[in-house]
Design a protein around this motif. Structure first.
Motif, PDB file in Angstrom:
ATOM      1  N   GLU A  15       8.036  26.956 -27.493  1.00  0.00           N
ATOM      2  CA  GLU A  15       8.950  27.731 -26.802  1.00  0.00           C
ATOM      3  C   GLU A  15       8.764  27.592 -25.399  1.00  0.00           C
ATOM      4  N   ILE A  16       7.489  27.276 -24.869  1.00  0.00           N
ATOM      5  CA  ILE A  16       7.423  26.891 -23.491  1.00  0.00           C
ATOM      6  C   ILE A  16       7.688  25.604 -23.020  1.00  0.00           C
ATOM      7  N   TYR A  17       7.535  24.818 -24.049  1.00  0.00           N
ATOM      8  CA  TYR A  17       7.807  23.520 -23.932  1.00  0.00           C
ATOM      9  C   TYR A  17       9.388  23.296 -23.829  1.00  0.00           C
ATOM     10  N   GLU A  18      10.146  23.852 -24.860  1.00  0.00           N
ATOM     11  CA  GLU A  18      11.524  23.857 -24.651  1.00  0.00           C
ATOM     12  C   GLU A  18      12.041  24.320 -23.292  1.00  0.00           C
ATOM     13  N   LYS A  19      11.466  25.326 -22.659  1.00  0.00           N
ATOM     14  CA  LYS A  19      11.923  25.915 -21.399  1.00  0.00           C
ATOM     15  C   LYS A  19      11.591  24.661 -20.317  1.00  0.00           C
ATOM     16  N   LEU A  20      10.303  24.263 -20.363  1.00  0.00           N
ATOM     17  CA  LEU A  20       9.994  23.381 -19.219  1.00  0.00           C
ATOM     18  C   LEU A  20      10.897  22.167 -19.338  1.00  0.00           C
ATOM     19  N   SER A  21      11.171  21.600 -20.591  1.00  0.00           N
ATOM     20  CA  SER A  21      11.752  20.508 -20.820  1.00  0.00           C
ATOM     21  C   SER A  21      13.409  20.536 -20.484  1.00  0.00           C
ATOM     22  N   LYS A  22      13.933  21.707 -20.072  1.00  0.00           N
ATOM     23  CA  LYS A  22      15.320  21.831 -19.721  1.00  0.00           C
ATOM     24  C   LYS A  22      15.401  21.538 -18.244  1.00  0.00           C
ATOM     25  N   PHE A  23      14.509  21.669 -17.514  1.00  0.00           N
ATOM     26  CA  PHE A  23      14.632  21.366 -16.160  1.00  0.00           C
ATOM     27  C   PHE A  23      14.825  20.051 -15.716  1.00  0.00           C
ATOM     28  N   GLU A  24      15.845  19.839 -14.686  1.00  0.00           N
ATOM     29  CA  GLU A  24      16.153  18.561 -14.213  1.00  0.00           C
ATOM     30  C   GLU A  24      14.860  18.007 -13.540  1.00  0.00           C
ATOM     31  N   LEU A  26      10.629  18.990 -12.118  1.00  0.00           N
ATOM     32  CA  LEU A  26       9.719  19.826 -12.229  1.00  0.00           C
ATOM     33  C   LEU A  26       9.131  20.410 -10.762  1.00  0.00           C
ATOM     34  N   LYS A  27       9.779  20.058  -9.722  1.00  0.00           N
ATOM     35  CA  LYS A  27       9.472  20.414  -8.650  1.00  0.00           C
ATOM     36  C   LYS A  27       9.053  21.848  -8.446  1.00  0.00           C
ATOM     37  N   HIS A  28       8.049  22.323  -7.694  1.00  0.00           N
ATOM     38  CA  HIS A  28       7.737  23.566  -7.696  1.00  0.00           C
ATOM     39  C   HIS A  28       8.652  24.682  -7.300  1.00  0.00           C
ATOM     40  N   LEU A  68       4.649  16.581 -19.546  1.00  0.00           N
ATOM     41  CA  LEU A  68       5.309  17.510 -18.694  1.00  0.00           C
ATOM     42  C   LEU A  68       4.327  18.238 -18.005  1.00  0.00           C
ATOM     43  N   CYS A  69       3.179  18.634 -18.326  1.00  0.00           N
ATOM     44  CA  CYS A  69       2.215  19.464 -17.607  1.00  0.00           C
ATOM     45  C   CYS A  69       1.391  18.551 -16.656  1.00  0.00           C
ATOM     46  N   GLY A  70       1.365  17.409 -16.751  1.00  0.00           N
ATOM     47  CA  GLY A  70       0.900  16.513 -15.614  1.00  0.00           C
ATOM     48  C   GLY A  70       1.905  16.508 -14.745  1.00  0.00           C
ATOM     49  N   LEU A  76       3.206  20.527  -8.267  1.00  0.00           N
ATOM     50  CA  LEU A  76       2.466  22.055  -7.558  1.00  0.00           C
ATOM     51  C   LEU A  76       1.433  21.588  -6.591  1.00  0.00           C
ATOM     52  N   GLU A  77       0.483  20.440  -6.917  1.00  0.00           N
ATOM     53  CA  GLU A  77      -0.307  20.101  -5.886  1.00  0.00           C
ATOM     54  C   GLU A  77       0.059  19.538  -4.835  1.00  0.00           C
TER      55      GLU A  77
END
Length: 113
Positions: A15-24, A26-28, A68-70, A76-77
């Motif tokens: 579920e978290i993957y699905e939410k993250l993958s929908k972002f155009e 991944l900028k903070h 995605l996490c990378g 973020l960094e």
């Protein structure tokens, strides 16, 4: 009971993957940061899941989530290194980095592997 907990864990991670993958991108932003923190908190406790035994579609989601996490970490960094780098004494302000405590948790987890 353990099987049900593992199923719940896999479902939540997906579920978290699905939410993250929908972002155009991944900028903070707060929403991405919240999802990433939720993922870290979900995955840090020990689990008896046999990763190799997961179905192929879950393996694929796992691989995509790792990438995605990378990217989330990179963005973020970058964001906070720019802020910290602009300060006179950056080491005195590490507490502004929102995932600082998560990094400490991850370091401790890596040490105990």
């Amino acid at each position: 009971m353990e099987q049900q907990e593992n199923t719940t864990l896999v479902k939540k991670v997906c579920e978290i993957y699905e939410k993250l993958s929908k972002f155009e991108t991944l900028k903070h932003c707060n929403e991405i940061d919240d999802l990433y923190n939720e993922l870290v908190d979900t995955c840090l406790p020990h689990s008896s899941i046999n990763i190799a035994a997961l179905p192929e579609n879950i393996q694929e989601i796992r691989s995509k989530l790792i990438r995605l996490c990378g990217e989330v970490e990179t963005q973020l960094e970058f964001h906070f290194s720019m802020i910290l780098g602009s300060l006179k004494n950056p080491l005195h302000h590490l507490n502004i980095f929102p995932n600082h405590s998560n990094h400490l948790k991850l370091i401790k987890a890596y040490i105990w592997l």
